[in-house]
Design a protein around this motif. Structure first.
Motif, PDB file in Angstrom:
ATOM      1  N   ALA A  35      37.123  75.036 -12.675  1.00  9.92           N
ATOM      2  CA  ALA A  35      37.827  75.055 -14.145  1.00  9.92           C
ATOM      3  C   ALA A  35      38.488  76.453 -14.228  1.00  9.92           C
ATOM      4  CB  ALA A  35      36.564  75.297 -15.056  1.00  9.92           C
ATOM      5  N   TRP A  36      39.133  76.454 -15.470  1.00  8.75           N
ATOM      6  CA  TRP A  36      39.863  77.712 -15.909  1.00  8.75           C
ATOM      7  C   TRP A  36      39.151  78.073 -17.271  1.00  8.75           C
ATOM      8  CZ3 TRP A  36      43.450  80.199 -13.117  1.00  8.75           C
ATOM      9  CH2 TRP A  36      44.034  79.551 -12.017  1.00  8.75           C
ATOM     10  N   PHE A  37      38.992  79.303 -17.365  1.00  9.25           N
ATOM     11  CA  PHE A  37      38.338  79.879 -18.455  1.00  9.25           C
ATOM     12  C   PHE A  37      39.499  80.910 -19.002  1.00  9.25           C
ATOM     13  CE2 PHE A  37      33.880  78.897 -19.247  1.00  9.25           C
ATOM     14  CZ  PHE A  37      33.684  77.991 -18.277  1.00  9.25           C
ATOM     15  N   ARG A  38      39.422  81.419 -20.259  1.00  9.62           N
ATOM     16  CA  ARG A  38      40.214  82.387 -20.574  1.00  9.62           C
ATOM     17  C   ARG A  38      39.525  83.382 -21.593  1.00  9.62           C
ATOM     18  NH1 ARG A  38      45.020  79.384 -24.151  1.00  9.62           N
ATOM     19  NH2 ARG A  38      43.404  78.860 -25.916  1.00  9.62           N
ATOM     20  N   GLN A  39      39.851  84.612 -21.756  1.00  8.20           N
ATOM     21  CA  GLN A  39      39.403  85.407 -22.491  1.00  8.20           C
ATOM     22  C   GLN A  39      40.341  86.518 -23.159  1.00  8.20           C
ATOM     23  OE1 GLN A  39      35.792  87.701 -21.426  1.00  8.20           O
ATOM     24  NE2 GLN A  39      35.115  87.660 -23.684  1.00  8.20           N
ATOM     25  N   GLU A  46      36.495  81.355 -23.514  1.00 11.01           N
ATOM     26  CA  GLU A  46      36.840  79.670 -23.824  1.00 11.01           C
ATOM     27  C   GLU A  46      37.006  79.072 -22.546  1.00 11.01           C
ATOM     28  OE1 GLU A  46      40.388  79.048 -25.787  1.00 11.01           O
ATOM     29  OE2 GLU A  46      39.805  77.139 -26.643  1.00 11.01           O
ATOM     30  N   ARG A  47      36.276  78.064 -22.359  1.00  8.13           N
ATOM     31  CA  ARG A  47      36.554  77.177 -21.293  1.00  8.13           C
ATOM     32  C   ARG A  47      37.897  76.391 -21.594  1.00  8.13           C
ATOM     33  NH1 ARG A  47      34.219  71.962 -19.436  1.00  8.13           N
ATOM     34  NH2 ARG A  47      32.707  71.997 -21.224  1.00  8.13           N
ATOM     35  N   VAL A  48      38.779  76.658 -20.626  1.00  7.68           N
ATOM     36  CA  VAL A  48      40.063  75.653 -21.147  1.00  7.68           C
ATOM     37  C   VAL A  48      40.169  74.461 -20.686  1.00  7.68           C
ATOM     38  CG1 VAL A  48      42.646  76.008 -20.514  1.00  7.68           C
ATOM     39  CG2 VAL A  48      41.318  78.042 -21.114  1.00  7.68           C
ATOM     40  N   ALA A  49      39.780  74.223 -19.320  1.00  7.66           N
ATOM     41  CA  ALA A  49      39.970  73.096 -18.641  1.00  7.66           C
ATOM     42  C   ALA A  49      38.984  72.996 -17.569  1.00  7.66           C
ATOM     43  CB  ALA A  49      41.232  72.703 -18.245  1.00  7.66           C
ATOM     44  N   THR A  50      38.651  71.806 -17.127  1.00  2.95           N
ATOM     45  CA  THR A  50      37.543  71.521 -16.112  1.00  2.95           C
ATOM     46  C   THR A  50      38.112  70.397 -15.247  1.00  2.95           C
ATOM     47  OG1 THR A  50      35.679  72.340 -17.360  1.00  2.95           O
ATOM     48  CG2 THR A  50      35.161  70.938 -15.274  1.00  2.95           C
ATOM     49  N   PHE A  51      38.126  70.390 -13.850  1.00  5.25           N
ATOM     50  CA  PHE A  51      38.242  69.220 -13.108  1.00  5.25           C
ATOM     51  C   PHE A  51      36.830  69.081 -12.404  1.00  5.25           C
ATOM     52  CE2 PHE A  51      41.127  66.681 -10.811  1.00  5.25           C
ATOM     53  CZ  PHE A  51      40.453  66.222  -9.467  1.00  5.25           C
ATOM     54  N   PHE A  52      36.479  67.860 -12.695  1.00  4.70           N
ATOM     55  CA  PHE A  52      35.049  67.473 -11.927  1.00  4.70           C
ATOM     56  C   PHE A  52      35.417  67.059 -10.819  1.00  4.70           C
ATOM     57  CE2 PHE A  52      32.732  68.597 -15.717  1.00  4.70           C
ATOM     58  CZ  PHE A  52      33.485  68.153 -16.819  1.00  4.70           C
ATOM     59  N   ASP A  62      40.305  71.550 -27.210  1.00  7.03           N
ATOM     60  CA  ASP A  62      41.102  70.935 -28.038  1.00  7.03           C
ATOM     61  C   ASP A  62      42.388  71.950 -28.336  1.00  7.03           C
ATOM     62  OD1 ASP A  62      38.599  69.733 -30.411  1.00  7.03           O
ATOM     63  OD2 ASP A  62      39.616  68.782 -28.750  1.00  7.03           O
ATOM     64  N   SER A  63      42.307  73.118 -27.993  1.00  9.53           N
ATOM     65  CA  SER A  63      43.433  74.173 -28.262  1.00  9.53           C
ATOM     66  C   SER A  63      44.304  73.717 -27.279  1.00  9.53           C
ATOM     67  CB  SER A  63      42.699  75.347 -28.324  1.00  9.53           C
ATOM     68  OG  SER A  63      42.111  75.612 -26.892  1.00  9.53           O
ATOM     69  N   VAL A  64      44.082  73.392 -26.019  1.00  5.85           N
ATOM     70  CA  VAL A  64      45.174  73.157 -25.256  1.00  5.85           C
ATOM     71  C   VAL A  64      45.620  71.562 -24.775  1.00  5.85           C
ATOM     72  CG1 VAL A  64      44.453  75.183 -24.239  1.00  5.85           C
ATOM     73  CG2 VAL A  64      43.729  73.051 -23.260  1.00  5.85           C
ATOM     74  N   LYS A  65      44.834  70.659 -25.531  1.00  4.43           N
ATOM     75  CA  LYS A  65      45.265  69.432 -25.122  1.00  4.43           C
ATOM     76  C   LYS A  65      46.564  69.001 -25.399  1.00  4.43           C
ATOM     77  CE  LYS A  65      40.589  66.982 -25.852  1.00  4.43           C
ATOM     78  NZ  LYS A  65      39.881  66.277 -26.556  1.00  4.43           N
ATOM     79  N   GLY A  66      46.976  68.232 -24.408  1.00  2.91           N
ATOM     80  CA  GLY A  66      48.622  67.791 -24.587  1.00  2.91           C
ATOM     81  C   GLY A  66      49.482  69.075 -23.989  1.00  2.91           C
ATOM     82  N   ARG A  67      48.960  69.923 -23.907  1.00  2.00           N
ATOM     83  CA  ARG A  67      49.992  71.225 -23.427  1.00  2.00           C
ATOM     84  C   ARG A  67      49.645  71.447 -21.987  1.00  2.00           C
ATOM     85  NH1 ARG A  67      50.003  75.949 -25.909  1.00  2.00           N
ATOM     86  NH2 ARG A  67      47.694  75.619 -26.441  1.00  2.00           N
ATOM     87  N   GLN A  82      48.923  73.873 -15.118  1.00  4.67           N
ATOM     88  CA  GLN A  82      50.129  73.912 -15.576  1.00  4.67           C
ATOM     89  C   GLN A  82      49.917  73.862 -17.050  1.00  4.67           C
ATOM     90  OE1 GLN A  82      53.342  73.659 -13.943  1.00  4.67           O
ATOM     91  NE2 GLN A  82      54.082  74.121 -16.080  1.00  4.67           N
ATOM     92  N   MET A  83      50.876  75.127 -17.726  1.00  2.00           N
ATOM     93  CA  MET A  83      50.945  75.318 -19.036  1.00  2.00           C
ATOM     94  C   MET A  83      52.070  75.234 -19.570  1.00  2.00           C
ATOM     95  SD  MET A  83      48.081  78.722 -18.922  1.00  2.00           S
ATOM     96  CE  MET A  83      49.269  79.666 -18.347  1.00  2.00           C
ATOM     97  N   ASN A  84      52.194  74.431 -20.615  1.00  6.59           N
ATOM     98  CA  ASN A  84      53.667  74.203 -21.318  1.00  6.59           C
ATOM     99  C   ASN A  84      53.410  74.419 -22.606  1.00  6.59           C
ATOM    100  OD1 ASN A  84      54.719  73.120 -18.810  1.00  6.59           O
ATOM    101  ND2 ASN A  84      53.884  71.049 -19.158  1.00  6.59           N
ATOM    102  N   SER A  85      54.492  74.520 -23.565  1.00 10.74           N
ATOM    103  CA  SER A  85      54.628  74.871 -24.912  1.00 10.74           C
ATOM    104  C   SER A  85      53.808  75.875 -25.284  1.00 10.74           C
ATOM    105  CB  SER A  85      54.262  73.665 -25.432  1.00 10.74           C
ATOM    106  OG  SER A  85      55.200  72.602 -25.172  1.00 10.74           O
ATOM    107  N   LEU A  86      53.866  77.010 -24.488  1.00 12.07           N
ATOM    108  CA  LEU A  86      52.847  78.198 -24.593  1.00 12.07           C
ATOM    109  C   LEU A  86      53.002  78.687 -26.012  1.00 12.07           C
ATOM    110  CD1 LEU A  86      52.967  79.648 -20.987  1.00 12.07           C
ATOM    111  CD2 LEU A  86      50.890  78.993 -22.379  1.00 12.07           C
ATOM    112  N   LYS A  87      51.974  79.108 -26.543  1.00 18.01           N
ATOM    113  CA  LYS A  87      51.983  79.987 -27.852  1.00 18.01           C
ATOM    114  C   LYS A  87      51.220  81.299 -27.591  1.00 18.01           C
ATOM    115  CE  LYS A  87      50.546  75.384 -30.069  1.00 18.01           C
ATOM    116  NZ  LYS A  87      49.680  74.730 -30.722  1.00 18.01           N
TER     117      LYS A  87
END
Length: 119
Positions: A35-39, A46-52, A62-67, A82-87
């Motif tokens: 997984a990727w976490f961020r702080q 926050e847990r950003v994404a997990t690959f099981f 939810d904050s990164v879905k679709g991006r 891969q992070m697109n449309s960064l905010k």
């Protein structure tokens, strides 16, 4: 033991893209989840994404879905984000994390890589 080393962080303007990489070494065949976490300063981790790994499925906050897209190259023992449309609110230290038990216990952490998004 699993060792994790992140790379690919940096500074980018809003709307830009970055790809984070995480090289895993050690007993990588034992990992059930990666997984990727961020702080960010002053914010909760926050847990950003997990690959099981065992299931071949993914989870996204939810904050990164679709991006953001998480992927794993088993042959290279590498995890990507891969992070697109960064905010600007994506600005944080990003950590690669592995779990060697199910449910994911997230017990192995990398040192982190900084991502800074300017407006």
């Amino acid at each position: 033991q699993v060792q994790l080393v992140e790379s690919g962080g940096g500074s980018v303007q809003a709307g830009g893209s970055l790809r984070l990489s995480c090289a895993a070494s050690g007993y990588t065949s034992s990992t059930h989840c990666m997984a990727w976490f961020r702080q960010a300063p002053g914010k909760e981790r926050e847990r950003v994404a997990t690959f099981f790994s065992r299931l071949g499925t993914t989870y996204y906050a939810d904050s990164v879905k679709g991006r953001f897209t998480i992927s794993q190259d088993n042959g290279k023992h590498t995890l990507y984000l891969q992070m697109n449309s960064l905010k600007p609110e994506d600005t944080a230290m990003y950590y690669c994390v592995a779990a060697d038990r199910w449910p994911c216990n997230y017990n192995y952490w990398g040192q982190g890589t900084q991502v800074t998004v300017s407006s």
